[in-house]
Design a protein around this motif. Structure first.
Motif, PDB file in Angstrom:
ATOM      1  N   ASN A 322       0.830  -1.187   0.000  1.00  0.00           N
ATOM      2  CA  ASN A 322       0.000   0.000   0.000  1.00  0.00           C
ATOM      3  C   ASN A 322       0.871   1.244   0.000  1.00  0.00           C
ATOM      4  O   ASN A 322       1.694   1.411   0.897  1.00  0.00           O
ATOM      5  CB  ASN A 322      -0.737  -0.085   1.348  1.00  0.00           C
ATOM      6  CG  ASN A 322      -2.058   0.556   1.302  1.00  0.00           C
ATOM      7  OD1 ASN A 322      -2.120   1.713   0.913  1.00  0.00           O
ATOM      8  ND2 ASN A 322      -3.087  -0.185   1.688  1.00  0.00           N
ATOM      9  N   LEU A 323       0.693   2.090  -1.013  1.00  0.00           N
ATOM     10  CA  LEU A 323       1.509   3.316  -1.055  1.00  0.00           C
ATOM     11  C   LEU A 323       0.729   4.505  -0.506  1.00  0.00           C
ATOM     12  O   LEU A 323      -0.460   4.654  -0.795  1.00  0.00           O
ATOM     13  CB  LEU A 323       1.886   3.655  -2.500  1.00  0.00           C
ATOM     14  CG  LEU A 323       3.070   2.954  -3.150  1.00  0.00           C
ATOM     15  CD1 LEU A 323       3.147   3.389  -4.609  1.00  0.00           C
ATOM     16  CD2 LEU A 323       4.386   3.277  -2.440  1.00  0.00           C
ATOM     17  N   ALA A 324       1.397   5.329   0.253  1.00  0.00           N
ATOM     18  CA  ALA A 324       0.810   6.612   0.670  1.00  0.00           C
ATOM     19  C   ALA A 324       1.566   7.697  -0.098  1.00  0.00           C
ATOM     20  O   ALA A 324       2.782   7.852   0.080  1.00  0.00           O
ATOM     21  CB  ALA A 324       0.982   6.809   2.173  1.00  0.00           C
ATOM     22  N   ILE A 325       0.869   8.393  -0.965  1.00  0.00           N
ATOM     23  CA  ILE A 325       1.508   9.442  -1.781  1.00  0.00           C
ATOM     24  C   ILE A 325       1.293  10.795  -1.112  1.00  0.00           C
ATOM     25  O   ILE A 325       0.148  11.184  -0.828  1.00  0.00           O
ATOM     26  CB  ILE A 325       0.922   9.468  -3.216  1.00  0.00           C
ATOM     27  CG1 ILE A 325       1.110   8.106  -3.889  1.00  0.00           C
ATOM     28  CG2 ILE A 325       1.569  10.583  -4.050  1.00  0.00           C
ATOM     29  CD1 ILE A 325       2.536   7.704  -4.174  1.00  0.00           C
ATOM     30  N   THR A 326       2.393  11.482  -0.845  1.00  0.00           N
ATOM     31  CA  THR A 326       2.303  12.759  -0.133  1.00  0.00           C
ATOM     32  C   THR A 326       2.653  13.929  -1.064  1.00  0.00           C
ATOM     33  O   THR A 326       3.246  13.743  -2.129  1.00  0.00           O
ATOM     34  CB  THR A 326       3.267  12.784   1.062  1.00  0.00           C
ATOM     35  OG1 THR A 326       4.594  12.653   0.578  1.00  0.00           O
ATOM     36  CG2 THR A 326       2.957  11.670   2.049  1.00  0.00           C
ATOM     37  N   LYS A 327       2.271  15.093  -0.628  1.00  0.00           N
ATOM     38  CA  LYS A 327       2.630  16.363  -1.284  1.00  0.00           C
ATOM     39  C   LYS A 327       2.182  16.432  -2.745  1.00  0.00           C
ATOM     40  O   LYS A 327       2.842  17.022  -3.589  1.00  0.00           O
ATOM     41  CB  LYS A 327       4.136  16.637  -1.132  1.00  0.00           C
ATOM     42  CG  LYS A 327       4.540  16.756   0.345  1.00  0.00           C
ATOM     43  CD  LYS A 327       5.927  17.251   0.569  1.00  0.00           C
ATOM     44  CE  LYS A 327       5.985  18.712   0.875  1.00  0.00           C
ATOM     45  NZ  LYS A 327       7.272  19.171   1.417  1.00  0.00           N
TER      46      LYS A 327
END
Ligand code: IMP
Length: 422
Positions: A322-327
Motif C-alpha cells: 500500500n503506497l501513501a503518496i504525499t505532497k
C-alpha cells in the motif's frame, strides 16, 4: 490495523510524520525501530508545528503508547530535550513512552567523530553521531540504554569509550572531549530517562497477543538503508521493512501490512546519487513549491521528478502492499509532469536498480511526460474529487512501481489526507 510497518520508499523526508500521525489514530502502540535523532518527522496540528526526532509521532495522540526500540541509537540529551519540548507544548507523556534497554547510546564524542569523518569523506551526514554510534554497536564496543539505570556502570563505560575516542582525536589534531566535565550532565539525563528503560520486546508482543493495533514507524528511507541504499551515501541502519523485526522486536510472521510512503516527486539531502535530480531553476522551483528544507538540519533538499525505477525496487525490497503518496498539491501548478520509467547506462536501457554506486552516477533517466492538472488539490477529499490528470498521473505511477495506492495527501493538515478504496 493489526500489525503495520510504515517505511519511506525514497531518500527520506517523504512526509512519513504526517502519515504516521493520521494512522496512529487507530494504533494502540507506535514503535520506532531504527535511526536516531538524525530523523525529523514534522506534524502539524492546527497552527502548531511539531518536529520529532526520536519519539514516535504517536505521542501526539493522547491514547497511544510509544516505544523507542532496540534498533535505535539514542542521544540522551536529544531525548530529554524532546520530552521537554513536548511537555512545554502541553503534550502529556506520563507513562506513554518506553525506551528499549537494548537501544544504544550516542555520546558527545560520537558527534565529534561524525564531524571529523565528514571532513575526510563527505556523506553529508546530519552530524548527530549516528554512524559512529552504530559502528560501536556493530564493533561490540557500544553502550546500551540499560546502563542508564546503573549510574556507576554508565560512568565507567562512558569514560572508557570517550578515552578511546580522545586518543584518535588527539592523534589527528581534533579537540578532545572533556568527559569528566561532561559526566554530571549525562548523569542528570540518565536519571531522568532511567524510568523509561525496559524490555520493549515484551511490551510489543504483549500488545500483539492482546489483539492491539501496532504501528512500526520507519525513519529515513529505502535509499538510505545500510544494505540496499546508495552505499556509501546512506545512513547506518536498516531503514527497510525488515528493520522493524530486528529493531522493533516483532517477528516477521506477525507483520500484516507494509505501507510505503512516497512523495509525488523526489527529494534527497546530503551527498550521493539522485538519478532524477533537477538542477537549476526547475529544481529551485520545486524546492520552493514544496518548502523542501531539512527538518533536522534546515539544509535545502535536492529535488527532482518521481523515480519509478528506484520506486519499483523499493516496493520489492519492502514488500509494500500500500503506497501513501504525499505532497500531491506541490505539483498543482505544473503544466507537464515527468516520471522516470527507465534508466539508460552507457546506452543500455534498464528498469531495475544497479547496485554499483559508480553506475548510479552514470544514469540517464528516461521520462514519460504527462499533462499537469493545473488546479488546486488542497481541498480534495476523495479519489473522485481529484482532477482527471492527477488521477492519470497516480495510476501511471502505481503501475510503474507495481503497488496499489492506498492514500493521497494534499497538504500538511491531518484532514488533508484521504483513503482510496479501489
Ligand atoms: P546520518 O544518518 O546523519 O549519518 O546521515 C547519512 C545520510 O542520511 C546523509 O545523506 C543524510 O542527509 C541522510 N539522512 C539522515 N537522516 C535523514 C532523514 O531523516 N531524512 C533525510 N535524509 C536523512
Amino acid at each position: 490495523m493489526a500489525v503495520t510497518v510504515l517505511v519511506g520508499v525514497q531518500w527520506g523526508d517523504e512526509g512519513k510524520g504526517k502519515i504516521i500521525d493520521v494512522m496512529t489514530e487507530q494504533a494502540d502502540l507506535v514503535v520506532r525501530f531504527q535511526g536516531g535523532n538524525n530523523a525529523g518527522h514534522t506534524v502539524y496540528i492546527g497552527e502548531e508545528k511539531f518536529v520529532l526526532h526520536l519519539i514516535p509521532s504517536g505521542i501526539l495522540r493522547p491514547d497511544s503508547v510509544c516505544v523507542i526500540g532496540n534498533g535505535l541509537v539514542v542521544n540522551p540529551y536529544g531525548l530529554t530535550d524532546e520530552i521537554d519540548m513536548l511537555e512545554g507544548k502541553g503534550i502529556e507523556i506520563g507513562d506513554r513512552l518506553q525506551l528499549s534497554s537494548r537501544a544504544h547510546l550516542v555520546f558527545p564524542h560520537h558527534l565529534v567523530m561524525d564531524g571529523f569523518r565528514e571532513g575526510k569523506q563527505s556523506i553529508g551526514t546530519t552530524r548527530r553521531g549516528i554512524g559512529p554510534a552504530y559502528a560501536d554497536k556493530v564493533g561490540r564496543t557500544g553502550v546500551r540504554a540499560v546502563n542508564l539505570t546503573k549510574p556507576d556502570v554508565l560512568k565507567e563505560k562512558f569514560l572508557a569509550q570517550a578515552e578511546q575516542y580522545n586518543t584518535i582525536f588527539a592523534a589527528n589534531g581534533v579537540d578532545t572531549v572533556d568527559a569528566e566535565a561532561e559526566w554530571p550532565k549525562l548523569e542528570a539525563a540518565a536519571a531522568r530517562l532511567a524510568p523509561l528503560v525496559m524490555d520493549t520486546v515484551l511490551t510489543v508482543n504483549n500488545a500483539r497477543k492482546a489483539g492491539q493495533s501496532l504501528l512500526f514507524e520507519g525513519a529515513q528511507g529505502m535509499w538510505l538503508d545500510i544494505d540496499y541504499g546508495t552505499y556509501p551515501y546512506v545512513t547506518s541502519s536498516n531503514t527497510t521493512a525488515g528493520g522493524a523485526c530486528t529493531g522493533g522486536g516483532i517477528a516477521p510472521r506477525w507483520v500484516d501490512h507494509v505501507v510505503g510512503v512516497a512523495k509525488a516527486y523526489c527529494t534527497r539531502v546530503g551527498e550521493g546519487p539522485f538519478p532524477t535530480e533537477l538542477l537549476g531553476a526547475a529544481g529551485d522551483a520545486l524546492r520552493e513549491a514544496g518548502k523542501e528544507y531539512g527538518a533536522t538540519t534546515g539544509r535545502p533538499r535536492r529535488c527532482g521528478w518521481f523515480d519509478a525505477v528506484s520506486g519499483k525496487y523499493s516496493v520489492l525490497v519492502n514488500g509494500v502492499d500500500n503506497l501513501a503518496i504525499t505532497k500531491m498539491d506541490v505539483l498543482d501548478d505544473m503544466a507537464a509532469i515527468k516520471i522516470c520509467s527507465a534508466y539508460e547506462i552507457d546506452g543500455e536501457r534498464i528498469t531495475d536498480m544497479p547496485s554499483d554506486t559508480a553506475d548510479l552516477s552514470k544514469i540517464v533517466p528516461v521520462y514519460d511526460e504527462l499533462p499537469g492538472w493545473q488546479s488546486p488539490t488542497t481541498h480534495v477529499t476523495s479519489w473522485d474529487g481529484l482532477p482527471v490528470n492527477a488521477q492519470n498521473y497516480l495510476r501511471h505511477l502505481s503501475e510503474l512501481v507495481e503497488a496499489d495506492i492506498g492514500s493521497v495527501s494534499t497538504g500538511p493538515e491531518r484532514a488533508q489526507t484521504f483513503l482510496i478504496n479501489g
